[in-house]
Design a protein around this motif. Sequence first.
Motif, mmCIF file in Angstrom:
data_model
loop_
_atom_site.group_PDB
_atom_site.id
_atom_site.type_symbol
_atom_site.label_atom_id
_atom_site.label_comp_id
_atom_site.label_asym_id
_atom_site.label_seq_id
_atom_site.Cartn_x
_atom_site.Cartn_y
_atom_site.Cartn_z
ATOM 1 N N ASP A 110 -0.866 66.426 -21.824
ATOM 2 C CA ASP A 110 -1.298 66.006 -23.169
ATOM 3 C C ASP A 110 -2.500 66.816 -23.636
ATOM 4 O O ASP A 110 -2.566 67.252 -24.787
ATOM 5 N N LYS A 111 -3.463 67.025 -22.731
ATOM 6 C CA LYS A 111 -4.629 67.832 -23.081
ATOM 7 C C LYS A 111 -4.221 69.268 -23.388
ATOM 8 O O LYS A 111 -4.735 69.883 -24.325
ATOM 9 N N ALA A 112 -3.310 69.816 -22.596
ATOM 10 C CA ALA A 112 -2.851 71.181 -22.824
ATOM 11 C C ALA A 112 -2.141 71.296 -24.165
ATOM 12 O O ALA A 112 -2.338 72.278 -24.898
ATOM 13 N N ASP A 113 -1.324 70.309 -24.507
ATOM 14 C CA ASP A 113 -0.643 70.322 -25.808
ATOM 15 C C ASP A 113 -1.647 70.258 -26.950
ATOM 16 O O ASP A 113 -1.520 70.969 -27.952
ATOM 17 N N LYS A 114 -2.661 69.405 -26.806
ATOM 18 C CA LYS A 114 -3.693 69.285 -27.841
ATOM 19 C C LYS A 114 -4.459 70.598 -27.970
ATOM 20 O O LYS A 114 -4.722 71.073 -29.075
ATOM 21 N N ASN A 115 -4.827 71.208 -26.830
ATOM 22 C CA ASN A 115 -5.560 72.466 -26.870
ATOM 23 C C ASN A 115 -4.715 73.581 -27.471
ATOM 24 O O ASN A 115 -5.230 74.440 -28.192
ATOM 25 N N THR A 116 -3.428 73.573 -27.192
ATOM 26 C CA THR A 116 -2.536 74.577 -27.775
ATOM 27 C C THR A 116 -2.474 74.412 -29.290
ATOM 28 O O THR A 116 -2.514 75.392 -30.028
ATOM 29 N N ALA A 117 -2.403 73.175 -29.748
ATOM 30 C CA ALA A 117 -2.381 72.916 -31.194
ATOM 31 C C ALA A 117 -3.711 73.327 -31.829
ATOM 32 O O ALA A 117 -3.726 73.927 -32.914
ATOM 33 N N ASP A 118 -4.833 73.028 -31.153
ATOM 34 C CA ASP A 118 -6.141 73.427 -31.675
ATOM 35 C C ASP A 118 -6.262 74.948 -31.743
ATOM 36 O O ASP A 118 -6.797 75.501 -32.701
ATOM 37 N N LEU A 119 -5.764 75.618 -30.718
ATOM 38 C CA LEU A 119 -5.811 77.077 -30.701
ATOM 39 C C LEU A 119 -4.963 77.659 -31.828
ATOM 40 O O LEU A 119 -5.382 78.609 -32.499
#
Length: 101
Positions: free
Chosen positions: A36-45
Amino acid sequence: MTGPEIMAVVGFFIMLAGAGWRVWARVEAKVKVAEDKADKNTADLAAHRLHVSETYVTKAGMQEQTSQILRSIEGVGNRIDGLNDRLDRLYENQPRRTTRG
């Protein structure tokens, strides 16, 4: 082996399987949180990349803008030089006053 010994061994393996299942469930929960954190960070990036591409100029665009500004400054300089030449001619053509003393 007697009945109580078999029950103890079976109980031990059941306890071991339960502990393994509990550890596996906690690991799965941690993996889910990390995903979930990786998905959020990918979206933020992705959002940041979009912001940068919309906000900042490319090197070629910057060179083009710089050349336009320099041409404009050169045009202003040429007008100032022309104005100086006109003022020089104006003062050269005026009759000189002489004073009597």
